[in-house]
Design a protein around this motif. Structure first.
Motif, PDB file in Angstrom:
ATOM      1  N   GLY A   1       5.237  -6.539   2.138  1.00  0.00           N
ATOM      2  CA  GLY A   1       3.916  -6.794   1.880  1.00  0.00           C
ATOM      3  C   GLY A   1       2.793  -6.318   2.513  1.00  0.00           C
ATOM      4  O   GLY A   1       1.869  -6.809   2.730  1.00  0.00           O
ATOM      5  N   ILE A   2       2.850  -4.885   2.861  1.00  0.00           N
ATOM      6  CA  ILE A   2       1.953  -4.322   3.385  1.00  0.00           C
ATOM      7  C   ILE A   2       1.812  -2.845   2.654  1.00  0.00           C
ATOM      8  O   ILE A   2       2.485  -2.250   2.199  1.00  0.00           O
ATOM      9  CB  ILE A   2       2.692  -3.871   4.953  1.00  0.00           C
ATOM     10  CG1 ILE A   2       2.746  -5.080   5.819  1.00  0.00           C
ATOM     11  CG2 ILE A   2       1.400  -2.946   5.848  1.00  0.00           C
ATOM     12  CD1 ILE A   2       3.554  -4.748   7.086  1.00  0.00           C
ATOM     13  N   HIS A   3       0.373  -2.587   2.841  1.00  0.00           N
ATOM     14  CA  HIS A   3      -0.305  -1.166   2.196  1.00  0.00           C
ATOM     15  C   HIS A   3       0.532  -0.262   3.164  1.00  0.00           C
ATOM     16  O   HIS A   3      -0.199  -0.055   4.133  1.00  0.00           O
ATOM     17  CB  HIS A   3      -1.420  -1.054   1.765  1.00  0.00           C
ATOM     18  CG  HIS A   3      -1.855   0.440   1.415  1.00  0.00           C
ATOM     19  ND1 HIS A   3      -2.547   1.081   2.152  1.00  0.00           N
ATOM     20  CD2 HIS A   3      -1.722   0.708   0.438  1.00  0.00           C
ATOM     21  CE1 HIS A   3      -2.812   2.222   1.719  1.00  0.00           C
ATOM     22  NE2 HIS A   3      -2.258   1.890   0.263  1.00  0.00           N
ATOM     23  N   ALA A   4       1.495   0.539   3.038  1.00  0.00           N
ATOM     24  CA  ALA A   4       1.987   1.636   3.825  1.00  0.00           C
ATOM     25  C   ALA A   4       1.613   3.174   3.339  1.00  0.00           C
ATOM     26  O   ALA A   4       2.251   3.220   2.155  1.00  0.00           O
ATOM     27  CB  ALA A   4       3.407   1.212   4.102  1.00  0.00           C
TER      28      ALA A   4
ATOM     29  N   LYS B   1       8.069   2.277  -0.299  1.00  0.00           N
ATOM     30  CA  LYS B   1       9.238   0.873  -0.402  1.00  0.00           C
ATOM     31  C   LYS B   1       9.358   0.033   0.680  1.00  0.00           C
ATOM     32  O   LYS B   1       9.538  -0.895   0.224  1.00  0.00           O
ATOM     33  CB  LYS B   1      10.701   1.944  -0.518  1.00  0.00           C
ATOM     34  CG  LYS B   1      11.039   2.794  -1.764  1.00  0.00           C
ATOM     35  CD  LYS B   1      12.303   3.266  -1.863  1.00  0.00           C
ATOM     36  CE  LYS B   1      12.473   4.306  -2.968  1.00  0.00           C
ATOM     37  NZ  LYS B   1      13.686   4.766  -2.919  1.00  0.00           N
ATOM     38  N   LEU B   2       9.156   0.659   1.934  1.00  0.00           N
ATOM     39  CA  LEU B   2       9.180  -0.333   3.135  1.00  0.00           C
ATOM     40  C   LEU B   2       7.902  -1.378   2.999  1.00  0.00           C
ATOM     41  O   LEU B   2       8.027  -2.517   3.122  1.00  0.00           O
ATOM     42  CB  LEU B   2       8.896   0.300   4.424  1.00  0.00           C
ATOM     43  CG  LEU B   2      10.090   1.145   4.834  1.00  0.00           C
ATOM     44  CD1 LEU B   2       9.896   2.164   6.129  1.00  0.00           C
ATOM     45  CD2 LEU B   2      11.386   0.426   5.210  1.00  0.00           C
TER      46      LEU B   2
ATOM     47  N   ILE C   1       8.246  11.111   2.241  1.00  0.00           N
ATOM     48  CA  ILE C   1       7.975  10.377   3.441  1.00  0.00           C
ATOM     49  C   ILE C   1       7.195   9.353   2.811  1.00  0.00           C
ATOM     50  O   ILE C   1       7.199   8.132   3.054  1.00  0.00           O
ATOM     51  CB  ILE C   1       6.837  11.178   4.298  1.00  0.00           C
ATOM     52  CG1 ILE C   1       8.297  11.895   5.262  1.00  0.00           C
ATOM     53  CG2 ILE C   1       6.404  10.226   5.276  1.00  0.00           C
ATOM     54  CD1 ILE C   1       7.307  12.795   6.371  1.00  0.00           C
ATOM     55  N   GLU C   2       6.181   9.737   1.599  1.00  0.00           N
ATOM     56  CA  GLU C   2       5.118   8.770   1.023  1.00  0.00           C
ATOM     57  C   GLU C   2       6.411   7.759   0.267  1.00  0.00           C
ATOM     58  O   GLU C   2       5.765   6.398   0.238  1.00  0.00           O
ATOM     59  CB  GLU C   2       4.518   9.327  -0.096  1.00  0.00           C
ATOM     60  CG  GLU C   2       3.116  10.113   0.679  1.00  0.00           C
ATOM     61  CD  GLU C   2       2.501  10.966  -0.340  1.00  0.00           C
ATOM     62  OE1 GLU C   2       2.845  11.245  -1.399  1.00  0.00           O
ATOM     63  OE2 GLU C   2       1.444  11.532   0.279  1.00  0.00           O
TER      64      GLU C   2
END
Length: 232
Positions: free
Chosen positions: A191-194, A185-186, A179-180
């Motif tokens: 361009g987001i810290h996910a 990757k997404l 999941i991490e």
């Protein structure tokens, strides 16, 4: 590294030696206070073990003071960021995972342990086992979460009891790392810290903004102390 830097026998190392080593290490490498505290913790654990095993008579790390780490308030997702991540999600499974992480405010370890049978679609709720303390608690599922989970399960072709599985055979239960990696990757694409825990933070922050009492949020999150919930 410590032993090489001090060049002393283990029983001869003093508290001042350790203080000197940490001070030089911090100055040369310009590490954060958080990393300094981690180093102190590791060194302290080693010398505690050495004392317990009889390799040294006195523990020189016992008098090392904890490094005060500034408490940073981490930002939750904005509504726009969450929609962006969902918009570029590669699979229905990834959509369902993100919706569940937000809806339940669950810890990543709690989410990967969920089985299909635990989901109560009629009452739109789920009982999850706390990763910390092992206590169960009931959390709720939004309409969007129910929709995406159903759509994901309808497309499944395996008999694994796990709610979320890998995309390829043998369709094993997805783990924390899976999941991490998916969110990382997404996040890079958007361009987001996910990160999984960021959904938990977002749900609790949104709940507080909607006026949900602190005690209810604390119970929902599975926190033992209200102070922990207040950080959100």
């Amino acid at each position: 590294m410590l032993m090489q830097a001090l060049n002393k026998k283990l029983p001869d190392i003093t508290t001042n030696d350790l203080r000197f080593y940490l001070a030089v290490y911090q100055e040369r490498r310009q590490i954060s206070m958080s990393y300094m505290e981690t180093l102190r913790h590791y060194i302290s654990s080693f010398f505690s073990w050495a004392a317990d095993e009889g390799y040294i008579v006195r523990n020189p790390a016992r008098r090392l003071k904890r490094v005060k780490v500034p408490q940073k308030i981490k930002k939750p997702y904005t509504a726009e960021e969450r929609e962006h991540l969902k918009d570029i999600a590669k699979t229905q499974r990834d959509l369902a995972i993100m919706e569940l992480l937000y809806s339940t405010a669950g810890r990543i370890g709690e989410v990967v342990a969920i089985n299909k049978e635990y989901v109560d679609f009629y009452n739109k709720e789920i009982v999850i086992w706390g990763e910390k303390g092992k206590q169960e608690r009931t959390v709720y599922l939004t309409d969007g979460c129910i929709y995406h989970i159903k759509k994901y399960l309808d497309g499944r072709k395996d008999n694994n009891p796990a709610l979320f599985v890998s995309l390829r055979k043998p369709y094993n239960r997805i783990g924390k790392n899976g999941i991490e990696a998916m969110l990382r990757k997404l996040g890079l694409l958007a361009g987001i810290h996910a990160h999984p825990h960021k959904f938990r933070r977002t749900m609790l922050t949104d709940g507080g903004a909607r006026g949900i009492p602190l005690q209810e949020l604390q119970k929902y999150a599975g926190h033992k102390k209200a102070d922990t919930t207040m950080l959100y």
